[in-house]
Design an enzyme around this catalytic site. Structure first.
Site, PDB file in Angstrom:
ATOM      1  N   ASP A  28       0.861  -1.184   0.000  1.00 54.06           N
ATOM      2  CA  ASP A  28       0.000   0.000   0.000  1.00 54.06           C
ATOM      3  C   ASP A  28       0.900   1.239   0.000  1.00 54.06           C
ATOM      4  O   ASP A  28       2.123   1.126  -0.140  1.00 54.06           O
ATOM      5  CB  ASP A  28      -0.965  -0.028   1.193  1.00 54.06           C
ATOM      6  CG  ASP A  28      -0.262  -0.066   2.541  1.00 54.06           C
ATOM      7  OD1 ASP A  28       0.940   0.294   2.626  1.00 54.06           O
ATOM      8  OD2 ASP A  28      -0.911  -0.452   3.529  1.00 54.06           O
ATOM      9  N   LEU A  29       0.334   2.391   0.189  1.00 51.71           N
ATOM     10  CA  LEU A  29       1.118   3.632   0.125  1.00 51.71           C
ATOM     11  C   LEU A  29       2.189   3.733   1.200  1.00 51.71           C
ATOM     12  O   LEU A  29       3.155   4.470   1.052  1.00 51.71           O
ATOM     13  CB  LEU A  29       0.185   4.838   0.224  1.00 51.71           C
ATOM     14  CG  LEU A  29      -0.739   5.048  -0.976  1.00 51.71           C
ATOM     15  CD1 LEU A  29      -1.695   6.197  -0.710  1.00 51.71           C
ATOM     16  CD2 LEU A  29       0.071   5.311  -2.229  1.00 51.71           C
TER      17      LEU A  29
END
Length: 150
Positions: A28-29
């Site tokens: 994810d980020l």
């Protein structure tokens, strides 16, 4: 611990070991592995285990015999895998029945356990109903469980 270095992984006694690396697309980020990717890694490891046991799932599907399908999973996350981590998936078969088997899988970063899952995988006919898996397939799993697969 034996480390796999070939596509498909390797056997280490009654364990199958399969290596993955955490790529950017897996995260994810924040650079932490997205939770669903553990299921993908576990699936790849199980698929390659079956292939290494010389079980030809594609042939069984094409001949209308059936296929393996996950019927139950219990997954526990313990620590996150992060971008560029090398992860080792360990698979064992814990129970073998006429139409199903239970498998236990663990994801490690070095000696650190990241996640573990218990799966029930059933053999199903083309109509989706459970059916006996081919005897030679059960024999292959029995040899694997007994650390007797060559």
């Amino acid at each position: 611990m034996t480390k796999p270095n070939l596509p498909g992984g390797c056997f280490d006694g009654s364990r199958h070991l399969y290596a993955v690396r955490v790529y950017y697309e897996d995260t994810d980020l924040s650079g932490i592995t997205y939770h669903a990717n553990y299921l993908r890694w576990f699936e790849r490891a199980r698929s390659d285990l079956v292939r290494m046991l010389e079980i030809d799932q594609r042939d069984a599907i094409e001949r209308g015999l059936g296929a393996y399908a996950v019927s139950e999973v219990n997954l526990k996350y313990l620590r996150p895998a992060k971008l560029d981590d090398d992860v080792l998936i360990e698979t064992t078969c814990t129970d073998l029945r006429a139409a199903s088997c239970r498998m236990h899988q663990k994801a490690f970063r070095g000696d650190e356990l990241l996640a573990e899952a218990h799966f029930r995988v059933g053999f199903v006919a083309p109509d989706g109903r459970p059916t006996r898996q081919p005897e030679e397939w059960r024999d292959a799993f029995t040899r694997f469980m007994e650390d007797n697969f060559e």
